[in-house]
Design an enzyme around this catalytic site. Structure first.
Site, PDB file in Angstrom:
ATOM      1  N   HIS A  20      17.950  21.357   3.148  1.00  0.00           N
ATOM      2  CA  HIS A  20      16.940  22.424   3.092  1.00  0.00           C
ATOM      3  C   HIS A  20      17.028  23.164   1.752  1.00  0.00           C
ATOM      4  O   HIS A  20      16.013  23.449   1.124  1.00  0.00           O
ATOM      5  CB  HIS A  20      17.184  23.472   4.188  1.00  0.00           C
ATOM      6  N   LYS A  44      13.097  23.369  20.499  1.00  0.00           N
ATOM      7  CA  LYS A  44      14.471  22.901  20.310  1.00  0.00           C
ATOM      8  C   LYS A  44      15.443  23.888  20.960  1.00  0.00           C
ATOM      9  O   LYS A  44      15.215  25.094  20.906  1.00  0.00           O
ATOM     10  CB  LYS A  44      14.792  22.781  18.820  1.00  0.00           C
ATOM     11  N   ARG A  93      11.959  13.024   5.211  1.00  0.00           N
ATOM     12  CA  ARG A  93      13.134  12.165   5.063  1.00  0.00           C
ATOM     13  C   ARG A  93      12.840  10.745   5.498  1.00  0.00           C
ATOM     14  O   ARG A  93      13.043   9.801   4.775  1.00  0.00           O
ATOM     15  CB  ARG A  93      14.299  12.704   5.923  1.00  0.00           C
ATOM     16  N   SER A 131      20.063  19.164  10.632  1.00  0.00           N
ATOM     17  CA  SER A 131      20.851  20.214  11.290  1.00  0.00           C
ATOM     18  C   SER A 131      21.556  19.648  12.519  1.00  0.00           C
ATOM     19  O   SER A 131      22.721  19.951  12.772  1.00  0.00           O
ATOM     20  CB  SER A 131      19.942  21.378  11.703  1.00  0.00           C
TER      21      SER A 131
HETATM   22  P1  ADP Z   1      11.607  21.914  12.322  1.00  0.00           P
HETATM   23  O1  ADP Z   1      12.199  22.140  13.677  1.00  0.00           O
HETATM   24  O2  ADP Z   1      10.384  22.735  12.057  1.00  0.00           O
HETATM   25  O3  ADP Z   1      11.426  20.466  11.952  1.00  0.00           O
HETATM   26  P2  ADP Z   1      13.923  21.950  10.549  1.00  0.00           P
HETATM   27  O4  ADP Z   1      14.785  23.122  10.249  1.00  0.00           O
HETATM   28  O5  ADP Z   1      14.555  20.818  11.281  1.00  0.00           O
HETATM   29  O6  ADP Z   1      12.685  22.555  11.318  1.00  0.00           O
HETATM   30  O7  ADP Z   1      13.311  21.386   9.207  1.00  0.00           O
HETATM   31  C1  ADP Z   1      12.465  22.155   8.382  1.00  0.00           C
HETATM   32  C2  ADP Z   1      11.824  21.267   7.334  1.00  0.00           C
HETATM   33  O8  ADP Z   1      12.819  20.805   6.434  1.00  0.00           O
HETATM   34  C3  ADP Z   1      11.174  20.007   7.901  1.00  0.00           C
HETATM   35  O9  ADP Z   1      10.011  19.742   7.146  1.00  0.00           O
HETATM   36  C4  ADP Z   1      12.213  18.937   7.660  1.00  0.00           C
HETATM   37  O10 ADP Z   1      11.638  17.652   7.566  1.00  0.00           O
HETATM   38  C5  ADP Z   1      12.780  19.403   6.345  1.00  0.00           C
HETATM   39  N1  ADP Z   1      14.133  18.892   6.110  1.00  0.00           N
HETATM   40  C6  ADP Z   1      15.217  19.033   6.881  1.00  0.00           C
HETATM   41  N2  ADP Z   1      16.305  18.410   6.345  1.00  0.00           N
HETATM   42  C7  ADP Z   1      15.879  17.869   5.181  1.00  0.00           C
HETATM   43  C8  ADP Z   1      16.494  17.077   4.156  1.00  0.00           C
HETATM   44  N3  ADP Z   1      17.777  16.706   4.245  1.00  0.00           N
HETATM   45  N4  ADP Z   1      15.725  16.690   3.103  1.00  0.00           N
HETATM   46  C9  ADP Z   1      14.423  17.051   3.044  1.00  0.00           C
HETATM   47  N5  ADP Z   1      13.776  17.779   3.968  1.00  0.00           N
HETATM   48  C10 ADP Z   1      14.484  18.180   5.017  1.00  0.00           C
END
Ligand code: ADP
Length: 165
Positions: A20, A44, A93, A131
């Site tokens: 992130h 979630k 990803r 995460s």
């Molecule tokens: P959500 O539950 O809305 O998907 P996340 O916290 O899991 O929230 O992810 C927020 C955003 O960050 C999403 O667009 C996700 O694809 C992106 N993201 C998470 N991890 C990575 C990573 N390692 N590289 C690029 N983007 C990421």
């Protein structure tokens, strides 16, 4: 006066990872300001409360200029309207991310045609960071040092093992 280009980066951030952070840092090279919007309503099952997720983001981004950490409830498109922002940033990803993100982007476009969702590709080394994977590794006592910022490592250890690091 020059118009400020602001982007909203929404997510669950349970917790924020190096993946992130990589997206946020790169977005700051393109946009004047990044609003990190932490979702309060999420399907979630989160490990951390919304307050804890916000606190970890703030601590991880200490010293960063042009970032705002906020929370939102309900529809992202309503939140964007309220903030007067017309661009949403999401990270990509995997192919699985793409399927989900395409559906969300199209639904959001229908709800608010003035708002665009843009995507940034993960950078190689971070592509497998999520995460949920990081929480699983931490729970099994694996080393997550290079996957999360130091304040997050501390909070995860405290949460799982009630242990200070
Ligand atoms: P959500 O539950 O809305 O998907 P996340 O916290 O899991 O929230 O992810 C927020 C955003 O960050 C999403 O667009 C996700 O694809 C992106 N993201 C998470 N991890 C990575 C990573 N390692 N590289 C690029 N983007 C990421």
């Amino acid at each position: 006066m020059k118009k400020e280009h602001v982007v909203i980066y929404p997510g669950t951030f349970d917790p924020i990872t190096i993946g992130h952070l990589n997206i946020i840092k790169r977005a700051l090279r393109i946009f004047d300001k990044v609003i990190i919007a932490v979702a309060e309503d999420t399907t979630k099952d989160t490990l951390f409360t919304v307050e804890e997720r916000v606190q970890m983001i703030k601590e991880s981004l200490k010293g960063y200029k042009n970032v705002e950490v906020d929370t939102f409830k309900g529809l992202l498109m309503e939140y964007a309207k309220k903030k007067g922002v017309h661009t949403i940033l999401r990270g990509l990803r995997t192919v699985q991310d793409f399927e989900y993100e395409l559906q969300m982007a199209l639904a959001n476009k229908k709800l608010n045609p003035n708002c665009e969702t843009i995507f940034m590709m993960t950078e190689g080394a971070y592509s497998y960071f999520s995460s949920s994977l990081i929480k699983e590794i931490a729970h099994l006592k694996g080393n997550i040092k290079d996957m999360v910022p130091p304040p997050v490592e501390k909070m995860i250890k405290k949460k799982f093992f009630n242990k200070e690091v």
